[in-house]
Scaffold this motif. Structure first.
Motif, mmCIF file in Angstrom:
data_model
loop_
_atom_site.group_PDB
_atom_site.id
_atom_site.type_symbol
_atom_site.label_atom_id
_atom_site.label_comp_id
_atom_site.label_asym_id
_atom_site.label_seq_id
_atom_site.Cartn_x
_atom_site.Cartn_y
_atom_site.Cartn_z
ATOM 1 N N LEU A 65 0.795 -1.232 0.000
ATOM 2 C CA LEU A 65 0.000 0.000 0.000
ATOM 3 C C LEU A 65 0.827 1.281 0.000
ATOM 4 O O LEU A 65 0.525 2.192 -0.770
ATOM 5 N N PRO A 66 1.869 1.405 0.818
ATOM 6 C CA PRO A 66 2.649 2.649 0.784
ATOM 7 C C PRO A 66 3.320 2.914 -0.570
ATOM 8 O O PRO A 66 3.571 4.065 -0.926
ATOM 9 N N PHE A 67 3.574 1.861 -1.325
ATOM 10 C CA PHE A 67 4.227 2.041 -2.617
ATOM 11 C C PHE A 67 3.290 2.657 -3.658
ATOM 12 O O PHE A 67 3.753 3.165 -4.675
ATOM 13 N N LEU A 68 1.982 2.618 -3.411
ATOM 14 C CA LEU A 68 1.033 3.208 -4.360
ATOM 15 C C LEU A 68 1.206 4.722 -4.459
ATOM 16 O O LEU A 68 0.891 5.312 -5.479
ATOM 17 N N GLY A 69 1.719 5.345 -3.406
ATOM 18 C CA GLY A 69 1.960 6.783 -3.418
ATOM 19 C C GLY A 69 3.413 7.142 -3.671
ATOM 20 O O GLY A 69 3.809 8.288 -3.491
ATOM 21 N N GLU A 70 4.184 6.178 -4.090
ATOM 22 C CA GLU A 70 5.624 6.350 -4.296
ATOM 23 C C GLU A 70 5.913 7.268 -5.485
ATOM 24 O O GLU A 70 5.257 7.191 -6.521
ATOM 25 N N ALA A 71 6.902 8.140 -5.330
ATOM 26 C CA ALA A 71 7.320 9.039 -6.405
ATOM 27 C C ALA A 71 8.012 8.270 -7.530
ATOM 28 O O ALA A 71 7.989 8.699 -8.682
ATOM 29 N N ARG A 72 8.621 7.150 -7.195
ATOM 30 C CA ARG A 72 9.233 6.309 -8.230
ATOM 31 C C ARG A 72 8.096 5.560 -8.914
ATOM 32 O O ARG A 72 7.580 4.579 -8.399
ATOM 33 N N LEU A 73 7.706 6.030 -10.078
ATOM 34 C CA LEU A 73 6.506 5.530 -10.747
ATOM 35 C C LEU A 73 6.566 4.029 -11.024
ATOM 36 O O LEU A 73 5.551 3.338 -10.938
ATOM 37 N N ALA A 74 7.741 3.510 -11.335
ATOM 38 C CA ALA A 74 7.854 2.077 -11.600
ATOM 39 C C ALA A 74 7.479 1.272 -10.361
ATOM 40 O O ALA A 74 6.847 0.217 -10.464
ATOM 41 N N TRP A 75 7.836 1.758 -9.186
ATOM 42 C CA TRP A 75 7.492 1.056 -7.943
ATOM 43 C C TRP A 75 5.987 1.120 -7.704
ATOM 44 O O TRP A 75 5.361 0.140 -7.331
ATOM 45 N N ALA A 76 5.394 2.303 -7.918
ATOM 46 C CA ALA A 76 3.953 2.475 -7.721
ATOM 47 C C ALA A 76 3.174 1.583 -8.691
ATOM 48 O O ALA A 76 2.203 0.923 -8.306
ATOM 49 N N ARG A 77 3.593 1.548 -9.942
ATOM 50 C CA ARG A 77 2.909 0.703 -10.932
ATOM 51 C C ARG A 77 3.049 -0.765 -10.603
ATOM 52 O O ARG A 77 2.125 -1.553 -10.808
ATOM 53 N N SER A 78 4.194 -1.162 -10.104
ATOM 54 C CA SER A 78 4.408 -2.559 -9.741
ATOM 55 C C SER A 78 3.476 -2.972 -8.606
ATOM 56 O O SER A 78 2.872 -4.044 -8.643
ATOM 57 N N ALA A 79 3.353 -2.125 -7.600
ATOM 58 C CA ALA A 79 2.456 -2.418 -6.477
ATOM 59 C C ALA A 79 1.013 -2.497 -6.959
ATOM 60 O O ALA A 79 0.268 -3.416 -6.596
ATOM 61 N N ARG A 80 0.606 -1.552 -7.796
ATOM 62 C CA ARG A 80 -0.766 -1.544 -8.331
ATOM 63 C C ARG A 80 -1.037 -2.790 -9.173
ATOM 64 O O ARG A 80 -2.084 -3.416 -9.056
ATOM 65 N N LYS A 81 -0.094 -3.150 -10.014
ATOM 66 C CA LYS A 81 -0.264 -4.323 -10.869
ATOM 67 C C LYS A 81 -0.408 -5.594 -10.031
ATOM 68 O O LYS A 81 -1.278 -6.425 -10.294
#
Length: 90
Positions: A36-52
């Motif tokens: 969940l915290p990675f969904l707001g991550e500035a590193r977009l690749a990390w946020a997309r990975s968590a969402r996926k």
């Protein structure tokens, strides 16, 4: 390529993401909460990975909305389902 101020922090962050993804795919609610915290991550690749990963486990898409993902997780009676990663590397 950009450089980071603290490469070890970057590595630890990526390790947390990878471990959370692995735990979540094994059916761990703690692993999903770790994503969940990675969904707001500035590193977009990390946020997309968590969402996926959350999307593949749940069959839902709440985008990057941590509150909706948290509600989905708390509403599960038996926790998330086991979802192996069937993607091929290489």
């Amino acid at each position: 390529p950009r450089r980071t101020r603290n490469p070890m922090d970057e590595r630890h962050g990526y390790l947390r993401l990878a471990l959370s993804r692995a735990l979540a795919r094994c059916g761990s609610a703690a692993g999903c909460r770790g994503l969940l915290p990675f969904l707001g991550e500035a590193r977009l690749a990390w946020a997309r990975s968590a969402r996926k990963t959350l999307g593949e486990i749940s069959g839902e898409d709440f985008a990057f909305d941590q509150d909706r993902w948290r509600k989905w997780l708390t509403d599960l009676p038996e926790g998330p389902r086991v979802t192996p990663d069937l993607s091929r590397v290489g």
